[in-house]
Design an enzyme around this catalytic site. Structure first.
Site, PDB file in Angstrom:
ATOM      1  N   TRP A 184       2.564  36.469 -28.429  1.00  0.00           N
ATOM      2  CA  TRP A 184       2.182  37.472 -29.108  1.00  0.00           C
ATOM      3  C   TRP A 184       0.827  38.258 -28.523  1.00  0.00           C
ATOM      4  O   TRP A 184       0.073  37.627 -28.216  1.00  0.00           O
ATOM      5  CB  TRP A 184       1.871  37.137 -30.375  1.00  0.00           C
TER       6      TRP A 184
ATOM      7  N   GLU B 218       7.065  38.013 -30.036  1.00  0.00           N
ATOM      8  CA  GLU B 218       6.695  38.571 -31.114  1.00  0.00           C
ATOM      9  C   GLU B 218       6.081  39.930 -31.470  1.00  0.00           C
ATOM     10  O   GLU B 218       5.219  40.248 -30.601  1.00  0.00           O
ATOM     11  CB  GLU B 218       5.551  37.543 -31.883  1.00  0.00           C
TER      12      GLU B 218
ATOM     13  N   LYS C 183       4.864  43.552 -33.647  1.00  0.00           N
ATOM     14  CA  LYS C 183       4.029  43.749 -34.830  1.00  0.00           C
ATOM     15  C   LYS C 183       3.996  45.156 -35.274  1.00  0.00           C
ATOM     16  O   LYS C 183       4.136  45.934 -34.459  1.00  0.00           O
ATOM     17  CB  LYS C 183       2.760  43.306 -34.555  1.00  0.00           C
TER      18      LYS C 183
ATOM     19  N   ASP D  64       8.095  37.590 -37.653  1.00  0.00           N
ATOM     20  CA  ASP D  64       7.120  37.485 -38.544  1.00  0.00           C
ATOM     21  C   ASP D  64       7.130  38.197 -40.079  1.00  0.00           C
ATOM     22  O   ASP D  64       7.034  39.244 -39.758  1.00  0.00           O
ATOM     23  CB  ASP D  64       5.599  37.464 -37.770  1.00  0.00           C
TER      24      ASP D  64
ATOM     25  N   HIS E 170       5.109  41.214 -40.332  1.00  0.00           N
ATOM     26  CA  HIS E 170       4.917  42.194 -39.254  1.00  0.00           C
ATOM     27  C   HIS E 170       5.777  43.537 -39.524  1.00  0.00           C
ATOM     28  O   HIS E 170       6.197  44.081 -38.216  1.00  0.00           O
ATOM     29  CB  HIS E 170       5.014  41.527 -37.997  1.00  0.00           C
TER      30      HIS E 170
ATOM     31  N   HIS F  90       7.932  33.266 -38.026  1.00  0.00           N
ATOM     32  CA  HIS F  90       6.854  33.142 -38.521  1.00  0.00           C
ATOM     33  C   HIS F  90       7.106  33.224 -39.848  1.00  0.00           C
ATOM     34  O   HIS F  90       6.619  34.526 -40.405  1.00  0.00           O
ATOM     35  CB  HIS F  90       5.760  33.893 -37.948  1.00  0.00           C
TER      36      HIS F  90
ATOM     37  N   ASP G 180      -0.495  43.037 -43.052  1.00  0.00           N
ATOM     38  CA  ASP G 180      -0.308  41.742 -42.426  1.00  0.00           C
ATOM     39  C   ASP G 180      -1.320  40.659 -42.971  1.00  0.00           C
ATOM     40  O   ASP G 180      -2.126  40.333 -41.995  1.00  0.00           O
ATOM     41  CB  ASP G 180      -0.018  41.854 -40.942  1.00  0.00           C
TER      42      ASP G 180
ATOM     43  N   ASP H  36      -1.727  37.700 -43.989  1.00  0.00           N
ATOM     44  CA  ASP H  36      -1.370  36.183 -43.693  1.00  0.00           C
ATOM     45  C   ASP H  36      -1.890  35.239 -44.934  1.00  0.00           C
ATOM     46  O   ASP H  36      -2.596  34.405 -44.710  1.00  0.00           O
ATOM     47  CB  ASP H  36      -2.035  35.785 -42.326  1.00  0.00           C
TER      48      ASP H  36
ATOM     49  N   ASP I  42       2.829  30.782 -40.318  1.00  0.00           N
ATOM     50  CA  ASP I  42       1.870  31.636 -39.889  1.00  0.00           C
ATOM     51  C   ASP I  42       1.045  32.531 -40.882  1.00  0.00           C
ATOM     52  O   ASP I  42       1.251  33.206 -41.297  1.00  0.00           O
ATOM     53  CB  ASP I  42       2.445  32.844 -38.839  1.00  0.00           C
TER      54      ASP I  42
HETATM   55  C1  RNT Z   1      -0.671  38.028 -35.258  1.00  0.00           C
HETATM   56  C2  RNT Z   1       0.511  37.018 -35.043  1.00  0.00           C
HETATM   57  C3  RNT Z   1       0.400  35.817 -34.476  1.00  0.00           C
HETATM   58  C4  RNT Z   1      -0.773  35.071 -34.821  1.00  0.00           C
HETATM   59  C5  RNT Z   1      -0.971  33.743 -34.371  1.00  0.00           C
HETATM   60  C6  RNT Z   1      -2.296  33.292 -34.676  1.00  0.00           C
HETATM   61  O1  RNT Z   1      -0.452  39.023 -36.201  1.00  0.00           O
HETATM   62  O2  RNT Z   1       1.322  37.012 -36.224  1.00  0.00           O
HETATM   63  O3  RNT Z   1       1.640  34.963 -34.592  1.00  0.00           O
HETATM   64  O4  RNT Z   1      -0.949  35.186 -36.452  1.00  0.00           O
HETATM   65  O5  RNT Z   1      -0.537  33.694 -33.064  1.00  0.00           O
HETATM   66 ZN    ZN Z   2       3.172  35.452 -36.446  1.00  0.00          ZN
END
Ligand code: RNT
Ligand code: ZN
Length: 418
Positions: free
Chosen positions: A184, A225, A227, A258, A261, A285, A293, A295, A325
């Protein structure tokens, strides 16, 4: 028979009436490994020395007791893993190296800097996964890394990623299970670019160079990955969804999806089967975005349920790597790992407890009335007793009992870190 076994026996009967084989569901879920992300344990800081997080992602909160050293992080992860049913893996980022107080820049890392993790993984009998770290570094300060206009910056990051893959290959070799590497890059721009093409060409060329080094599939799998946007890079993301999906398909890599994302109303559940037709394997993820995003810790919500149902119903779970994640520093970090992991597994187990053959038949024969009726009735089937039984069988605390264990741990260990 214990109360848990009694309740389980009744639940099993009820599920049998619904046409569900509970033992088969338990056996299926037991095989799924969840990759626990190291970065929830220390707010994505790592051990390079005095690191601070940048690169479009953000941790907030100052709950006491975060892990400050590899040993502390390992101890915390072990605690979390003792509270999560089933088998886990551990997912490292390159900044979690052990450099013995020496400056080791990203383009200098070697397997030896991760030997402590390999030894630990062997002792824990778990696999390791890996991530190059394209953020929190002076050479990422322009918000461009692999797509930077300056060749020397690109070359630095290409070298970093090549070394990461060599380390991953070592993990796979040593541990006998493929190391899943997620690539990523936070590359993007704050304001509207006039040239959206050139950075994407450069990113593709950098990846081409990185992936030109071939390793045995038994040792390493690579995923890219995408985003939507990041903080400070709101107007343009180089590695967008179309970019990564195209690149993964053309180059036979894993596509990393993810959950945070995409646009907030978009769910990755509907992307799984579509992508599965054109890539061999998928890396998930599992995350929870709140408005963006963000998290947040994964909860057992509709989105998590939909992801799990798609994976199990379609069978794509058999070629999907499930990784977590999220990062929340406002609550106990061991609890965050435990809550998020238990919820992901809960969702998978619940999804495995569907009479899928019957539901599919109803759909094929266009009996949508009965499909809807049955799906709704299933929601109140006795899932709780099956989950409790699963936890007991896996030797982890049943129900809320794990909370006291974390409270004790923070008192004995985490709160003493001052
Ligand atoms: C960031 C991505 C990525 C990170 C990690 C730490 O938006 O989701 O995967 O969260 O690599
Ligand atoms: Zn991620």
């Amino acid at each position: 028979m214990s109360k848990i076994e009694q309740a389980f026996a009744l639940a099993k009967e009820r599920y049998a009436e619904l046409g569900v084989d509970v033992d088969a569901a338990l056996a299926q879920v037991e095989k799924i490994q969840i990759s626990l992300h190291c970065w929830q344990g220390d707010d994505v800081l790592g051990f390079e020395s005095g690191g601070s997080l940048s690169g479009g992602i953000l941790t907030t909160g100052n709950y006491p007791g975060k892990a400050r050293t590899p040993d502390e992080l390992r101890a915390d992860a072990e605690k979390a893993m003792s509270l999560i049913p089933g088998k886990q893996r551990f997912n490292l980022h390159a900044i979690y190296l052990e450099n013995n107080g020496q400056k080791v820049d990203r383009d200098q890392i070697e397997p030896k800097h991760f030997q402590g993790w390999v030894d630990w993984a062997k002792a824990q009998k778990i696999g390791l996964d890996f991530n190059p770290t394209f953020f929190s570094h002076p050479k990422a300060a322009d918000t461009l890394t692999l797509s930077h206009p300056k060749k020397e910056i690109r070359d630095f990051w290409i070298e970093h990623d090549k070394r990461c893959r060599a380390i991953a290959n070592y993990f796979g070799q040593e541990l006998g299970t493929p190391c899943v590497v997620n690539h990523w890059t936070p590359d993007g721009l704050k304001d509207t670019p006039v040239d959206r093409l050139s950075p994407r060409k450069r990113l593709a060329e950098s990846y081409d160079e990185i992936f030109s080094v071939k390793y045995p599939k038994e040792n390493i799998r690579d995923g890219v990955e995408s985003k939507l946007f990041g903080i400070g890079v709101e107007s343009y993301t180089v590695g967008s969804h179309e970019f990564c999906m195209g690149y993964a398909m053309k180059n036979n890599l894993l596509l990393t999806l993810d959950a945070g994302h995409f646009h907030p109303t978009e769910c990755i559940s509907d992307k799984i089967t579509a992508a599965s037709l054109f890539v061999d394997e998928i890396l998930l993820h599992v995350s929870r975005g709140v408005r963006w995003d963000s998290d947040h810790v994964v909860i057992w919500n509709d989105q998590m349920r939909a992801i799990a149902e798609e994976l199990i119903r379609s069978g794509v779970i058999n070629r999907t790597y499930v990784a977590l994640d999220f990062f929340d520093a406002t609550i106990n970090r061991v609890a965050a790992w435990t809550i998020g992991s238990r919820n992901a597994i809960k969702a998978l187990l619940c999804a495995a407890l569907e009479p899928i053959a019957q539901l599919r038949e109803l759909e094929t024969s266009m009996n949508y009335t009965k499909r809807l009726a049955l799906l709704e009735e299933l929601k109140s089937a006795p899932f709780g007793p099956v989950w409790d039984y699963y936890c007991e069988k896996q030797g982890v605390p049943v129900g809320e009992k794990w909370i006291a264990e974390v409270e004790q741990y923070e008192k004995d260990v985490q709160f003493k870190r001052v």
